[in-house]
Design an enzyme around this catalytic site. Sequence first.
Site, PDB file in Angstrom:
ATOM      1  N   ASP A  38     152.050 -51.386 -19.736  1.00 32.60           N
ATOM      2  CA  ASP A  38     151.384 -50.193 -18.751  1.00 32.60           C
ATOM      3  C   ASP A  38     150.970 -49.045 -19.443  1.00 32.60           C
ATOM      4  O   ASP A  38     149.798 -48.738 -18.904  1.00 32.60           O
ATOM      5  CB  ASP A  38     152.358 -49.772 -18.023  1.00 32.60           C
ATOM      6  CG  ASP A  38     153.827 -49.383 -18.511  1.00 32.60           C
ATOM      7  OD1 ASP A  38     153.910 -49.566 -19.664  1.00 32.60           O
ATOM      8  OD2 ASP A  38     154.758 -48.801 -17.879  1.00 32.60           O
ATOM      9  N   ALA A 127     170.459 -50.477 -15.111  1.00 31.61           N
ATOM     10  CA  ALA A 127     170.346 -51.837 -15.513  1.00 31.61           C
ATOM     11  C   ALA A 127     169.150 -52.494 -15.628  1.00 31.61           C
ATOM     12  O   ALA A 127     168.655 -53.720 -15.795  1.00 31.61           O
ATOM     13  CB  ALA A 127     171.064 -52.859 -14.404  1.00 31.61           C
ATOM     14  N   GLY A 128     167.962 -51.581 -15.810  1.00 33.82           N
ATOM     15  CA  GLY A 128     166.489 -52.203 -15.888  1.00 33.82           C
ATOM     16  C   GLY A 128     165.873 -52.478 -14.530  1.00 33.82           C
ATOM     17  O   GLY A 128     165.118 -53.373 -14.552  1.00 33.82           O
ATOM     18  N   ASP A 176     156.796 -49.000 -12.018  1.00 30.51           N
ATOM     19  CA  ASP A 176     158.007 -49.107 -11.028  1.00 30.51           C
ATOM     20  C   ASP A 176     157.761 -48.593  -9.690  1.00 30.51           C
ATOM     21  O   ASP A 176     158.440 -49.427  -8.502  1.00 30.51           O
ATOM     22  CB  ASP A 176     159.010 -48.442 -11.738  1.00 30.51           C
ATOM     23  CG  ASP A 176     159.295 -48.951 -13.005  1.00 30.51           C
ATOM     24  OD1 ASP A 176     158.839 -49.901 -13.542  1.00 30.51           O
ATOM     25  OD2 ASP A 176     160.352 -48.083 -13.737  1.00 30.51           O
ATOM     26  N   TYR A 228     161.237 -46.765 -28.339  1.00 30.98           N
ATOM     27  CA  TYR A 228     160.165 -46.820 -27.515  1.00 30.98           C
ATOM     28  C   TYR A 228     159.035 -45.820 -27.700  1.00 30.98           C
ATOM     29  O   TYR A 228     157.474 -46.367 -27.893  1.00 30.98           O
ATOM     30  CB  TYR A 228     160.687 -46.200 -25.784  1.00 30.98           C
ATOM     31  CG  TYR A 228     159.513 -46.159 -24.830  1.00 30.98           C
ATOM     32  CD1 TYR A 228     159.236 -47.093 -24.040  1.00 30.98           C
ATOM     33  CD2 TYR A 228     159.007 -45.035 -24.556  1.00 30.98           C
ATOM     34  CE1 TYR A 228     158.211 -47.214 -23.121  1.00 30.98           C
ATOM     35  CE2 TYR A 228     158.013 -44.727 -23.554  1.00 30.98           C
ATOM     36  CZ  TYR A 228     157.829 -45.862 -22.687  1.00 30.98           C
ATOM     37  OH  TYR A 228     156.974 -45.808 -21.700  1.00 30.98           O
TER      38      TYR A 228
HETATM   39  P1  ADP Z   1     166.989 -47.128 -13.996  1.00 30.92           P
HETATM   40  O1  ADP Z   1     166.582 -48.312 -14.861  1.00 30.92           O
HETATM   41  O2  ADP Z   1     168.132 -47.625 -13.002  1.00 30.92           O
HETATM   42  O3  ADP Z   1     165.801 -46.672 -13.301  1.00 30.92           O
HETATM   43  P2  ADP Z   1     167.030 -44.521 -14.653  1.00 30.92           P
HETATM   44  O4  ADP Z   1     168.079 -43.731 -15.846  1.00 30.92           O
HETATM   45  O5  ADP Z   1     165.558 -44.360 -14.863  1.00 30.92           O
HETATM   46  O6  ADP Z   1     167.565 -45.844 -14.779  1.00 30.92           O
HETATM   47  O7  ADP Z   1     167.286 -43.915 -13.385  1.00 30.92           O
HETATM   48  C1  ADP Z   1     168.687 -43.659 -13.122  1.00 30.92           C
HETATM   49  C2  ADP Z   1     169.100 -42.123 -12.665  1.00 30.92           C
HETATM   50  O8  ADP Z   1     168.352 -41.975 -11.226  1.00 30.92           O
HETATM   51  C3  ADP Z   1     170.461 -41.904 -12.170  1.00 30.92           C
HETATM   52  O9  ADP Z   1     171.313 -41.575 -13.438  1.00 30.92           O
HETATM   53  C4  ADP Z   1     170.535 -40.759 -11.105  1.00 30.92           C
HETATM   54  O10 ADP Z   1     170.241 -39.539 -11.685  1.00 30.92           O
HETATM   55  C5  ADP Z   1     169.360 -41.197 -10.167  1.00 30.92           C
HETATM   56  N1  ADP Z   1     169.406 -41.795  -9.107  1.00 30.92           N
HETATM   57  C6  ADP Z   1     169.260 -43.240  -9.078  1.00 30.92           C
HETATM   58  N2  ADP Z   1     169.609 -43.889  -7.740  1.00 30.92           N
HETATM   59  C7  ADP Z   1     170.257 -42.798  -7.297  1.00 30.92           C
HETATM   60  C8  ADP Z   1     171.049 -42.637  -6.027  1.00 30.92           C
HETATM   61  N3  ADP Z   1     171.215 -43.457  -4.972  1.00 30.92           N
HETATM   62  N4  ADP Z   1     171.660 -41.331  -5.633  1.00 30.92           N
HETATM   63  C9  ADP Z   1     171.428 -40.362  -6.635  1.00 30.92           C
HETATM   64  N5  ADP Z   1     170.894 -40.522  -7.807  1.00 30.92           N
HETATM   65  C10 ADP Z   1     170.191 -41.584  -8.239  1.00 30.92           C
HETATM   66 MG    MG Z   2     164.092 -45.905 -14.050  1.00 29.41          MG
END
Ligand code: ADP
Ligand code: MG
Length: 386
Positions: A38, A127-128, A176, A228
Site C-alpha cells: 500500500d 488481532a490484525g 483498511d 515497519y
Molecule cells: P486493529 O488492528 O484492531 O485496528 P489498532 O491498534 O489499529 O488495532 O486499533 C485499535 C484501537 O482502536 C483500540 O485500542 C481502541 O483505541 C480503538 N477502538 C477500536 N474499536 C473500538 C471500540 N469499539 N470502541 C472504542 N475504541 C475502539
Molecule cells: Mg488498526
Amino acid sequence: MNDIRDDVAAAFEQWTGRAPDGIWSAPGRVNLIGEHTDYNEGFVLPFAIDRRTVVALGMRDDAVIRVASTFADEVAEIPLAELSAEAVSGWAAYPLGVAWALGRHGADLAAVPGVDLFIDSDVPVGAGLSSSAAIESAVAVALDEVWRLGLTRQQLAQVGRLAENEAVGAPTGIMDQSASLLGRADAAVFLDCRTLDTEIVALGLADAGLAIAVIDTGVTHAHATGGYRERRASCEAGAAALGVASLRDLGVDDLDRARTELDDITYRRVKHIVTENQRVLDTVATLQADGPTAIGELLDASHRSMRDDFEISVPELDLAVETALQAGALGARMTGGGFGGAAIALVPLEAVSMLQVSIDGAFAEHGYGIPDVFLVRPADGAGRDR
Ligand code: ADP
Ligand code: MG
C-alpha cells in the site's frame, strides 16, 4: 441470539434517556493478498468481514459531540468548534478524529448539530482485523448522513485515514478504510493504492465449498513498529537508487537490474514488493478465470516472499502456515504488518475441524500459546442498519 444492534440501542437509551435516531455499522477486514504494497503505491486485495462495529447516534440541541463505548468507562465530550487533531486522545481520538477530519472535507463544524454516539463492536481489537478502520468507517457513514455531507465512499475512506494519521498518530495507508467502506458480501475489494481506483472482485467461496480461517497467534513483537519503519525506509531507498518515484513503477522484468544495482537486503525488500504486486494482479485474474480453488499457490508464494525476502514473519506464523497446509488448506499466508499477529488459510469446509485440531497440536508441541482460530465471511461494507 442477541443482536449487537439491540444492545447498542439499549445502551444508548440508558446513557442519554432517549432512543437513538439511527444505527450504523462498519466491518473489520482481512487482507487476502498484497502486503506492504500500500505505501509503495501498489495493489491490495482485502475483504470486509462479518465482524462489525456498531454506532447508535442521537442528535443534540447544542453543538457538542459526545462519544461513549463499551470499551471504556469514560465518556469523551467536546464542542464541535473546538475539535482539532491535538484536542483528542485515547480511544476517543478515533471517533472524534473522524468528526474533525470531516471538517477538513467540507463539513462546517461551526454549523452542524451536536451528536451523541454510543459504540460497540465484535471486531477483535489488535488481532490484525482493523477494528480501527471499523470504528472510523462506522462513525464516518453516520455523521456523513446526519450532517448531510454527501461524501463518496472513497472520500470517507480518506476521512478515516486522515483521522488515523493525524488525530490518532498512526502512519497507515488507505486499505483498511477502503475495505470497510466498499466491501461486498462474498467479494474482495481490489484497490490500486496509487490511483485509489477500486473494483469489486467476486470470491465465490461459498459456492466452491471454501472458507477463510484466521489463525490469530496472539504474538506481538516489540520491534513491530521499528520493523515497519525500517521496511518502509528500505523500499524508499530502493526506489530512489533505481530512479523511480515508488516501487509501483517497477515490474518483475526490472528485478535483474535491481539485483546488480542494490545491496542484497535492499534487493530482497524490493523483490518482495514487486513480486507481491504481480501476485495481487494474478490473484484477481485467477479468481475471475478459475475461481477461488485456484489461488492457493499465490497465497503460499506471498508467505514465502514475506518470510525469506521481506523478513517480517516469525516462527509462530510460519508454523501456522505450514500446519494449515498439512491439514488440507489450499493456501495460507501471514497477513498484516508482520512480526506477529495472524495468518489466514483458504480451507475446504470439510477440513476446518482438522485445521483447528492440527493447529492446537502443533502449537502445544512447540510450547507456543494456542492460537485463536475462527472463520471470516466476506461481508458488506459500512452502512445504515436502522
Ligand atoms: P486493529 O488492528 O484492531 O485496528 P489498532 O491498534 O489499529 O488495532 O486499533 C485499535 C484501537 O482502536 C483500540 O485500542 C481502541 O483505541 C480503538 N477502538 C477500536 N474499536 C473500538 C471500540 N469499539 N470502541 C472504542 N475504541 C475502539
Ligand atoms: Mg488498526
